[in-house]
Design an enzyme around this catalytic site. Sequence first.
Site, short mmCIF file in Angstrom:
data_model
loop_
_atom_site.label_atom_id
_atom_site.label_comp_id
_atom_site.label_asym_id
_atom_site.label_seq_id
_atom_site.Cartn_x
_atom_site.Cartn_y
_atom_site.Cartn_z
N ASP A 70 37.26 20.73 122.17
CA ASP A 70 37.19 21.84 121.21
C ASP A 70 38.21 21.60 120.11
OD1 ASP A 70 35.38 23.15 122.82
OD2 ASP A 70 36.97 24.11 124.00
N GLU A 91 44.25 40.08 106.35
CA GLU A 91 44.97 39.17 105.45
C GLU A 91 44.25 37.82 105.37
OE1 GLU A 91 49.19 38.64 105.96
OE2 GLU A 91 49.21 37.06 104.46
N GLU A 92 43.58 37.45 106.42
CA GLU A 92 42.95 36.12 106.48
C GLU A 92 41.59 36.05 105.80
OE1 GLU A 92 44.44 33.48 107.44
OE2 GLU A 92 46.19 34.45 108.30
N LEU A 143 48.46 37.79 112.20
CA LEU A 143 49.69 37.11 112.66
C LEU A 143 50.67 37.02 111.49
CD1 LEU A 143 50.30 36.26 115.52
CD2 LEU A 143 49.89 33.91 114.88
N ASP A 144 51.56 37.98 111.45
CA ASP A 144 52.54 38.06 110.37
C ASP A 144 53.72 37.13 110.67
OD1 ASP A 144 53.80 39.26 108.06
OD2 ASP A 144 55.15 40.22 109.48
N GLU A 154 50.39 45.42 105.57
CA GLU A 154 51.77 45.15 105.98
C GLU A 154 52.64 46.39 105.75
OE1 GLU A 154 52.09 40.30 105.52
OE2 GLU A 154 52.48 41.46 103.72
N ASP A 190 47.20 31.56 113.40
CA ASP A 190 46.88 32.78 112.64
C ASP A 190 45.36 32.97 112.55
OD1 ASP A 190 46.92 30.51 111.07
OD2 ASP A 190 48.09 31.39 109.44
N ASP A 205 47.07 42.57 109.55
CA ASP A 205 47.62 41.23 109.36
C ASP A 205 47.66 40.64 110.77
OD1 ASP A 205 48.98 38.93 108.96
OD2 ASP A 205 50.69 39.82 107.90
P1 AHM Z 1 52.78 36.10 105.74
O1 AHM Z 1 51.86 37.29 105.86
O2 AHM Z 1 52.19 34.91 105.08
O3 AHM Z 1 53.42 35.79 107.04
O4 AHM Z 1 53.94 36.56 104.70
C1 AHM Z 1 54.64 37.72 104.97
C2 AHM Z 1 56.03 37.38 105.45
C3 AHM Z 1 56.74 38.57 106.02
O5 AHM Z 1 56.53 38.64 107.41
C4 AHM Z 1 58.18 38.26 105.70
O6 AHM Z 1 58.95 39.43 105.58
C5 AHM Z 1 58.07 37.54 104.38
O7 AHM Z 1 56.78 36.98 104.32
C6 AHM Z 1 59.05 36.44 104.24
O8 AHM Z 1 58.93 35.88 102.98
P2 AHM Z 1 60.04 34.92 102.37
O9 AHM Z 1 59.92 33.64 103.13
O10 AHM Z 1 59.69 34.79 100.91
O11 AHM Z 1 61.38 35.57 102.57
MG MG Z 2 51.95 38.91 106.80
#
Ligand code: AHM
Ligand code: MG
Length: 337
Positions: free
Chosen positions: A64, A93-94, A118-119, A275, A70, A116
């Site tokens: 696979d 977000e994706e 996987l933030d 977010e 994410d 979101d």
């Molecule tokens: P993402 O959704 O691509 O993970 O971006 C969001 C993230 C937040 O979790 C975090 O607070 C921020 O981006 C960090 O950004 P930076 O690296 O500019 O400080």
């Molecule tokens: Mg995020």
Amino acid sequence: MNNRIVTLDEFIIRRQNEIPFASGELTGLLRDIGVAAKIVNREVNKAGLLNILGAAGSENVTGDKVQKLDLYANEKLIECLCNSGECAGIASEENEEFIPIQPMDGKDSKYVVVMDPLDGSSNIDVNVSVGTIFGIYRRLSDPSETCTQKDFLQKGTQLVAAGYVLYGTSTILVYTTGCGVNGFTLDPTIGEFCLSHQNIKIPKRGNYYSVNQGYYLKFDVEMRRYIDHCSDENYGLRYIGTMVSDVHRILFQGGIFLYPNTRKYPQGKLRLLYECNPLAFIMEQAGGKAINCSLERILEIEPTELHQRVTIAVGSPDMVDEMKAFVEKYAKVTVPA
Ligand code: AHM
Ligand code: MG
């Protein structure tokens, strides 16, 4: 002393009566999210084995294709949300566009979900905590028809539920339906989220501030003055770079999280719908505050696009008020570059 374990499912059902218009559908949706969180947790926890099981993009031993975490989280959440037929659509977000979900067995679905999956994308591959954020709205369009974009473009004040899952040293799911905030820690031995933090309240102030200070020179003068003040006051700086993790620490210990506008992100970097709004709702429910750098309450910002960005200051009420005072004092001052 009553040491009885209360699982997430049991708690959600018990609390159903507190939710306006509750008919079991929102309950079903929250349970779907709980299941998805366990699946994502399992995968996040074995991410370190990728070198053994196959790196993202390659094929694993069973042939696979190995997915990026994410994208995997996005897929699993969508699958679980489709399961019970309670969700009419998802904005993630994706995905550039929202995903409408066709009704199951002629059932009308009254809710849409923003998420979101996987933030903390910069932390995914390096074993640093990441999270899932979600918000749930009652849809505005006719429940017997396909959902529309306006179902998602609702102000945060209209959220009926919001939460996050933090895949950290332990995995915790925190959510609110507008009647306080509760946290559930995953007990891996029984595979259940168990009530561990009831009626969470944020301290009025704390000893930490959280901001990417590497961008200091790119912030507006009022934000630089406020950050100088944090440093003068000997607040400790903590910045993980995963909003869920940074906000989670502040929720429990007090403090302020800031993501102001920079030259690269004139509107801020973080996204309003999936977010900032869900985390602002949780924070307010816990007694905290959340505003943008123009001093508007996050939850009252009118969304115009699914992936709209916004600046944010969120955390302990006294510290957000203090930041507001700095903006009011210094915003109009022009300093030489
Ligand atoms: P993402 O959704 O691509 O993970 O971006 C969001 C993230 C937040 O979790 C975090 O607070 C921020 O981006 C960090 O950004 P930076 O690296 O500019 O400080
Ligand atoms: Mg995020």
